[in-house]
Scaffold this active site. Structure first.
Site, PDB file in Angstrom:
ATOM      1  N   THR A 174       0.950  -1.103   0.025  1.00 33.87           N
ATOM      2  CA  THR A 174       0.039  -0.113  -0.137  1.00 33.87           C
ATOM      3  C   THR A 174       0.966   1.252   0.281  1.00 33.87           C
ATOM      4  OG1 THR A 174      -2.005  -1.016   1.028  1.00 33.87           O
ATOM      5  CG2 THR A 174      -1.748   1.321   1.101  1.00 33.87           C
ATOM      6  N   PHE A 176       1.300   5.052   0.755  1.00 33.88           N
ATOM      7  CA  PHE A 176       0.498   6.352   1.744  1.00 33.88           C
ATOM      8  C   PHE A 176       1.233   7.616   1.122  1.00 33.88           C
ATOM      9  CE2 PHE A 176       0.386   2.286   3.791  1.00 33.88           C
ATOM     10  CZ  PHE A 176      -0.782   2.315   4.315  1.00 33.88           C
TER      11      PHE A 176
END
Length: 276
Positions: A174, A176
Site C-alpha cells: 500500500t 501512503f
C-alpha cells in the site's frame, strides 16, 4: 519539539505503521476519517497527515483521491510504501470452525477475498471503518466473529492471531502520502501528482494533452480517471509523472497543457519512495 502527524486511525492500522516509518519521533494523532486527517492539517492541529492512496491489488483509495480533487488545498509532501500482511484475528480460544462473520475494512476484505471464500464460504463479511476498528468490534462481539487486521492490533486489543499472511497476493503493498500545506523541494529523484479535466469531449483531446509529456520524454507512472461528480460520463484524469513541477521540462509541459484543459490541479511534487 516533536512534529505532530495526524493519521487514519485508530492505533494498530497500516496507516499508523506508515506514519511511524515516516517519522518515528513524531507525536501521532489518530483520527477516524481521511477528511478528518486533512482538516487537522488545515486547522494546524497537525503539521502533516498520513493517509492511504493506493493498494497494489485493490487500486486507488477513492476517498483520498476525491479529497485531493474536490475538497482540499493540501499538497502531497512525501510518499511511503509498505508491505501488507493481513492476519486473521479472533478472541482467545476461538477456532476456525467457530467463525461465522469476518470484520475488516473493505480494502482488507477485498485483498483476502479468495482466502475468505475458500475457508469460510458461509461467513458474513462485515465492513468496518479500519482494520483496527474491526478488531475492536470483533472483541466486543460474539465469539463467532473474526477480524482481519495487523499483528499489532492483536497486541493492542488482546486478540489471538489464528493465521498470518492471509492476503491473496503476497506481493501486496500500500502506498501512503503525507499531506501538508506545501509540497517538497526538488531532490533530483521526484514524482509529481496532478489532475485535470476538460469542458468538452472530442476525439484526440486526451491524446494531445498527454503528448506534451511524451514529446519531452517525461514518463507517466500512472494514469487513471474518476467521475467529476457533475454529470454522467464526464471525468477527471489523474496522472503521476516522473520529475518535479519545478523541473524545466515538467514546468513547460504543465504550461502547455494548462492552455488546453478546463481545470488543472497539481497535488504536489515529492521524493520518490524506494522500497528497500
Amino acid at each position: 519539539m516533536a512534529k505532530r502527524i495526524a493519521y487514519l486511525g485508530p492505533a494498530g492500522t497500516f496507516t499508523e505503521a506508515a506514519a511511524i516509518l515516516y517519522d518515528p519521533e513524531a507525536d501521532l494523532i489518530p483520527l477516524s476519517s481521511i477528511a478528518a486527517v486533512a482538516a487537522a492539517v488545515d486547522f494546524d492541529k497537525a503539521e502533516e497527515g498520513v493517509v492511504p492512496i493506493e493498494n497494489s491489488i485493490e487500486g486507488s483509495v477513492t476517498d483520498t483521491l476525491d479529497l485531493l480533487i474536490h475538497d482540499s488545498t493540501l499538497a502531497i509532501r512525501r510518499e511511503l510504501v509498505i508491505p501488507i500482511e493481513h492476519c486473521l484475528l479472533v478472541k482467545p480460544g476461538v477456532t476456525m470452525d467457530g467463525i461465522e462473520s469476518i470484520h475488516s475494512h473493505t480494502q482488507a476484505l477485498g485483498q483476502c477475498r479468495h482466502y475468505i471464500e475458500g475457508r469460510f464460504p458461509g461467513a458474513q463479511a462485515v465492513a468496518a471503518l479500519s482494520t483496527a476498528a474491526a478488531v475492536e468490534d470483533m472483541m466486543a462481539g460474539p465469539s463467532s466473529a473474526a477480524a482481519i487486521g495487523t499483528a499489532r492490533a492483536a497486541e493492542i486489543y488482546g486478540a489471538e492471531v489464528l493465521a498470518r499472511g492471509i492476503q491473496d497476493n503476497q506481493a501486496n503493498f500500500t502506498r501512503f502520502v503525507a499531506l501538508a500545506h506545501r509540497d517538497h523541494p526538488p531532490t533530483g529523484s521526484d514524482k509529481t501528482s496532478l489532475c485535470f479535466s476538460f469542458s468538452d469531449d472530442r476525439a484526440g483531446i486526451l491524446y494531445n494533452v498527454l503528448g506534451h509529456f511524451a514529446t519531452r520524454n517525461i514518463n507517466l507512472a500512472k494514469v487513471e480517471s474518476r467521475p467529476n461528480k457533475e454529470s454522467l460520463g464526464r471525468y477527471v484524469f489523474l496522472v503521476d509523472l516522473d520529475g518535479h513541477r519545478e523541473d524545466p521540462l515538467v514546468r513547460d509541459a504543465l504550461a502547455c497543457m494548462e492552455a488546453e484543459v478546463s481545470m488543472l490541479k497539481v497535488f504536489g511534487s515529492y521524493p520518490k519512495y524506494r522500497v528497500s
